[in-house]
Design an enzyme around this catalytic site. Structure first.
Site, PDB file in Angstrom:
ATOM      1  CD  GLU A 148      -7.486 -35.630   9.294  1.00  0.00           C
ATOM      2  OE1 GLU A 148      -8.226 -35.444  10.291  1.00  0.00           O
ATOM      3  OE2 GLU A 148      -7.920 -36.019   8.195  1.00  0.00           O
ATOM      4  CD  GLU A 153      -9.264 -37.252   3.006  1.00  0.00           C
ATOM      5  OE1 GLU A 153     -10.191 -37.794   3.621  1.00  0.00           O
ATOM      6  OE2 GLU A 153      -9.092 -36.026   2.969  1.00  0.00           O
TER       7      GLU A 153
END
Length: 271
Positions: A148, A153
């Site tokens: 990933e 974020e």
């Protein structure tokens, strides 16, 4: 180590990292050509030739609260040259919170390249917007074995910070070993910023507004630590709550809350 605690340690160390980055040798590929993009110069639903959706309410491995809809202009809409991914509080059962999780899987899949996303983030405690990538084919197995790449974020209760991270079997937040760095950001809600990664066989480099803030090198010890030699696709979403995003609760007054995206551009390497 819990993800929320881990990230607090990461951001506490952020200033020290930025001070030492200047002295490190950052290796970057210099030549790129545009291979795929969406400039959002149209109106209505996102272009279905480029975007699909992941839908439902499952918690998504993080105890998130939202229900992701498909092709619903309440949650994913293009207008005024921007894509709006909007989280809403409907107050209705399993659909109490709705949002969108847009994906390019089988419509935009890449092995290596430079990704740029120009976006303005939603403001509010309990929101968890993300720009990230997952393996298209999961050739090394399920998460985290196939990897990933978290391009960006942000969690609403940490108003001045964004994070770039990599997950793999060897390095992931479940065991407290993920490769991650936080960086302070000015005006994430009022101004657009360009979140980017440069991905080559030897490095993944994270950039904010064209400035490198983190680079991870391929240790060449196998796919357990570096599964990033296969095709990946892009995800854009705004989550509500969850283990990290909801650590300090959800402010019910912030809805509707939208991540605005001016463009998404993917570049191939020119050797």
């Amino acid at each position: 180590m819990k993800k929320s605690i881990y990230y607090l340690l990461v951001i506490a160390a952020g200033c020290c990292y930025m001070a030492t980055t200047q002295a490190q040798s950052i290796q970057r590929h210099k030549k790129w050509k545009l291979a795929w993009s969406d400039e959002f110069n149209y109106t209505g639903l996102p272009d279905s030739t480029k975007w699909g959706y992941q839908t439902g309410k499952s918690g998504w491995g993080n105890n998130e609260l939202q229900y992701y809809t498909a092709a619903d202009t309440h949650n994913a809409k293009v207008e005024n040259g921007n894509l709006y991914i909007t989280a809403r509080n409907t107050g209705t059962g399993d659909h109490h919170y709705t949002s969108a999780r847009m994906i390019t899987k089988n419509k935009g899949d890449w092995k290596y390249g430079k990704l740029e996303v120009k976006a303005k983030l939603p403001k509010g405690r309990g929101l968890w917007p993300a720009i990230w990538m997952l393996s298209t084919d999961n050739e090394y197995g399920g998460w985290p074995e196939s990897g990933e790449i978290d391009v960006m974020e942000h969690v609403g209760y940490m108003k001045d910070s964004i994070f770039g991270s990599l997950h793999s079997k060897t390095y992931n937040h479940i065991i407290g070993t993920q490769k991650t760095k936080g960086i302070f950001i000015k005006n994430p809600y009022d101004k657009f910023h360009v979140y980017a990664v440069e991905w080559t066989p030897d490095h993944i480099t994270f950039l904010l507004d064209g400035q490198v803030y983190y680079q991870v090198a391929n240790e060449h010890k196998g796919h357990e630590g570096w599964p990033f030699d296969k095709r990946f696709f892009l995800l854009l979403n705004v989550a509500v709550g969850g283990n990290w995003g909801g650590k300090e609760g959800v402010d019910e007054t912030v809805f509707p809350a939208a991540m605005q995206v001016d463009y998404v551009r993917m570049y191939d390497r020119i050797e």
